[in-house]
Design a protein around this motif. Structure first.
Motif, mmCIF file in Angstrom:
data_model
loop_
_atom_site.group_PDB
_atom_site.id
_atom_site.type_symbol
_atom_site.label_atom_id
_atom_site.label_comp_id
_atom_site.label_asym_id
_atom_site.label_seq_id
_atom_site.Cartn_x
_atom_site.Cartn_y
_atom_site.Cartn_z
ATOM 1 N N SER A 122 0.826 -1.207 0.000
ATOM 2 C CA SER A 122 0.000 0.000 0.000
ATOM 3 C C SER A 122 0.858 1.254 0.000
ATOM 4 O O SER A 122 0.505 2.263 -0.614
ATOM 5 N N TYR A 123 1.992 1.179 0.685
ATOM 6 C CA TYR A 123 2.898 2.331 0.751
ATOM 7 C C TYR A 123 3.526 2.599 -0.616
ATOM 8 O O TYR A 123 3.633 3.752 -1.049
ATOM 9 N N VAL B 41 -10.032 7.379 8.487
ATOM 10 C CA VAL B 41 -10.011 6.027 9.037
ATOM 11 C C VAL B 41 -10.252 4.987 7.943
ATOM 12 O O VAL B 41 -9.692 3.882 7.981
ATOM 13 N N VAL B 42 -11.053 5.331 6.941
ATOM 14 C CA VAL B 42 -11.254 4.418 5.808
ATOM 15 C C VAL B 42 -9.961 4.284 5.008
ATOM 16 O O VAL B 42 -9.552 3.180 4.633
ATOM 17 N N GLU B 43 -9.295 5.397 4.744
ATOM 18 C CA GLU B 43 -8.032 5.359 4.006
ATOM 19 C C GLU B 43 -6.960 4.597 4.782
ATOM 20 O O GLU B 43 -6.178 3.834 4.202
ATOM 21 N N LEU C 176 -7.818 0.781 4.565
ATOM 22 C CA LEU C 176 -7.541 0.209 3.245
ATOM 23 C C LEU C 176 -6.059 0.241 2.916
ATOM 24 O O LEU C 176 -5.583 -0.578 2.126
ATOM 25 N N GLY C 177 -5.323 1.170 3.499
ATOM 26 C CA GLY C 177 -3.898 1.291 3.208
ATOM 27 C C GLY C 177 -3.003 0.610 4.211
ATOM 28 O O GLY C 177 -1.782 0.678 4.085
ATOM 29 N N GLY C 178 -3.578 -0.031 5.225
ATOM 30 C CA GLY C 178 -2.772 -0.706 6.229
ATOM 31 C C GLY C 178 -1.928 0.248 7.056
ATOM 32 O O GLY C 178 -0.859 -0.127 7.543
ATOM 33 N N ASP C 179 -2.406 1.473 7.219
ATOM 34 C CA ASP C 179 -1.682 2.488 7.986
ATOM 35 C C ASP C 179 -1.989 2.274 9.473
ATOM 36 O O ASP C 179 -2.886 2.919 10.035
ATOM 37 N N VAL C 180 -1.238 1.398 10.119
ATOM 38 C CA VAL C 180 -1.514 1.018 11.509
ATOM 39 C C VAL C 180 -1.386 2.191 12.477
ATOM 40 O O VAL C 180 -2.269 2.399 13.313
ATOM 41 N N PRO C 181 -0.314 2.994 12.436
ATOM 42 C CA PRO C 181 -0.224 4.112 13.391
ATOM 43 C C PRO C 181 -1.396 5.079 13.311
ATOM 44 O O PRO C 181 -1.939 5.500 14.334
ATOM 45 N N LEU C 182 -1.799 5.443 12.086
ATOM 46 C CA LEU C 182 -2.919 6.375 11.933
ATOM 47 C C LEU C 182 -4.226 5.745 12.385
ATOM 48 O O LEU C 182 -5.044 6.389 13.056
ATOM 49 N N LEU C 183 -4.426 4.485 12.029
ATOM 50 C CA LEU C 183 -5.664 3.806 12.408
ATOM 51 C C LEU C 183 -5.784 3.690 13.921
ATOM 52 O O LEU C 183 -6.840 3.956 14.500
ATOM 53 N N THR D 255 4.175 7.921 12.860
ATOM 54 C CA THR D 255 4.099 8.626 11.574
ATOM 55 C C THR D 255 3.170 7.866 10.637
ATOM 56 O O THR D 255 3.253 6.647 10.514
ATOM 57 N N SER D 256 2.297 8.585 9.975
ATOM 58 C CA SER D 256 1.352 7.967 9.049
ATOM 59 C C SER D 256 2.054 7.501 7.786
ATOM 60 O O SER D 256 2.832 8.250 7.184
ATOM 61 N N LEU D 257 1.791 6.250 7.386
ATOM 62 C CA LEU D 257 2.381 5.722 6.167
ATOM 63 C C LEU D 257 1.779 6.364 4.931
ATOM 64 O O LEU D 257 2.425 6.463 3.884
ATOM 65 N N ILE D 258 0.509 6.796 5.027
ATOM 66 C CA ILE D 258 -0.186 7.357 3.873
ATOM 67 C C ILE D 258 0.176 8.823 3.669
ATOM 68 O O ILE D 258 0.531 9.250 2.569
ATOM 69 N N TYR D 259 0.088 9.596 4.741
ATOM 70 C CA TYR D 259 0.302 11.040 4.633
ATOM 71 C C TYR D 259 1.753 11.457 4.847
ATOM 72 O O TYR D 259 2.100 12.621 4.619
#
Length: 329
Positions: free
Chosen positions: A42-43, A283-285, A288-295, A87-91
């Motif tokens: 996802s990253y 939270v949906v992103e 779906l992106g496997g961003d564990v820290p943000l979730l 740290t967010s993996l997505i943002y």
């Protein structure tokens, strides 16, 4: 004695919140860790075929994804106690900053929906309860039963088609106008983008308040002390003011504050429909992106949010009803 009791009460609440946060964090991490979504994939995104296995391993090592799951969870908890949510993996930004930015948008949306659903739900419930069996009562009940079984996303799409696509009165989505710098966005622009998602949440949320208030008011109006008051010549608004409002306000307050969890869940759907930049969309992103820290960060914040609503309901209940303070009920 009263101060000591209050301190003991809030200390107990804080201990329960701490235990709840630990349990929710562990359970959420287990669910995310066992999902089929690969955080590294996802990253990387669409460039997955261009990345070698060595590069994948380096990315996993950089984010700590190569460690055992239990060690990752304990390391995250250790950093959290030091004020670092990760740290967010997505943002690619600190989780605390992402949540702070998104929380303000979601708070505005949920506040508008919460206030409107409470006011209109309580008003509709009182009108239906005072006119039991009339056409007005049947109309309000039918309206509320229909809303109670209506998904928030479907209602949001319907309002979007009506007011944005067909009539063109309101913007079609987003939290601000597209193509405008943040410093140029006015309060009226934000308000216009807030109307449809806020209206969607408030319309769905008022059904439970209205039906519950109506039922409680019907029970009060059929009680013996109200019959005695009628025999003394009281009727209409006098009966409602002296005997109805205080008795029906307690369960209405409790139910409305306890609906914070449902409100947050509805906000997730509404924000997805209207592409509203709040915690629900984040939270949906993250899921779906496997961003564990943000979730996990959003899960913690939403848990505190719902817990605060329930605690506020308890405090107001004790404030309004003296019997609760004396422990008589």
């Amino acid at each position: 004695m009263q101060v000591k009791r209050m301190v003991s009460y809030f200390f107990g609440k804080c201990m329960r919140l701490a235990v709840l946060l630990v349990a929710v964090s562990a359970f959420s991490y287990i669910l995310v860790n066992n999902s089929p979504i690969d955080p590294v994939q996802s990253y990387i995104g669409a460039d997955m075929t261009k990345v070698s296995p060595e590069q994948r391993a380096n990315i996993a090592e950089y984010w700590g994804l190569n460690e055992p799951p239990v060690q990752q969870l304990f390391q995250w908890g250790k950093n959290l106690l030091q004020g670092d949510m990760g740290t967010s993996l997505i943002y690619r930004d600190p989780v605390a900053g992402v949540i702070a930015e998104r929380f303000l948008a979601s708070l505005a949306l949920m506040s508008v929906a919460w206030v409107l659903s409470g006011l209109f739900g309580f008003t509709f419930g009182v009108i239906a309860g005072m006119n039991e069996g009339s056409w007005m009562d049947k109309l309000i009940k039918g309206y509320c039963f229909t809303l109670a079984s209506t998904p928030a996303f479907w209602l949001g799409l319907l309002l979007l088609m009506l007011f944005s696509v067909w009539l063109g009165w309101l913007p079609i989505g987003f939290g601000t106008p597209a193509g405008i710098l943040a410093e140029e966005v006015t309060f009226s622009d934000r308000l216009r983008h807030l109307i449809l998602p806020g209206l969607t949440l408030s319309i769905v949320g008022l059904a439970n308040i209205a039906l519950h208030t109506r039922q409680k008011l019907v029970e009060v109006m059929n009680s013996e002390y109200v019959r005695f008051a009628r025999a003394k010549g009281e009727d209409g608004l006098t009966l409602l003011r002296r005997h109805g409002l205080r008795n029906i306000s307690l369960p209405a307050i409790s139910l409305h504050f306890a609906s914070f969890g449902e409100l947050f869940g509805g906000a997730v759907l509404a924000e997805q429909v209207f592409s509203y930049p709040g915690l629900g969309q984040a939270v949906v992103e993250a899921g779906l992106g496997g961003d564990v820290p943000l979730l996990l960060g959003i899960v913690l914040c939403s848990t505190v949010f719902v817990f605060a609503g329930n605690t506020a309901a308890d405090v107001l209940y004790k404030t309004i009803d003296p019997r609760m303070r004396r422990g008589e009920v």
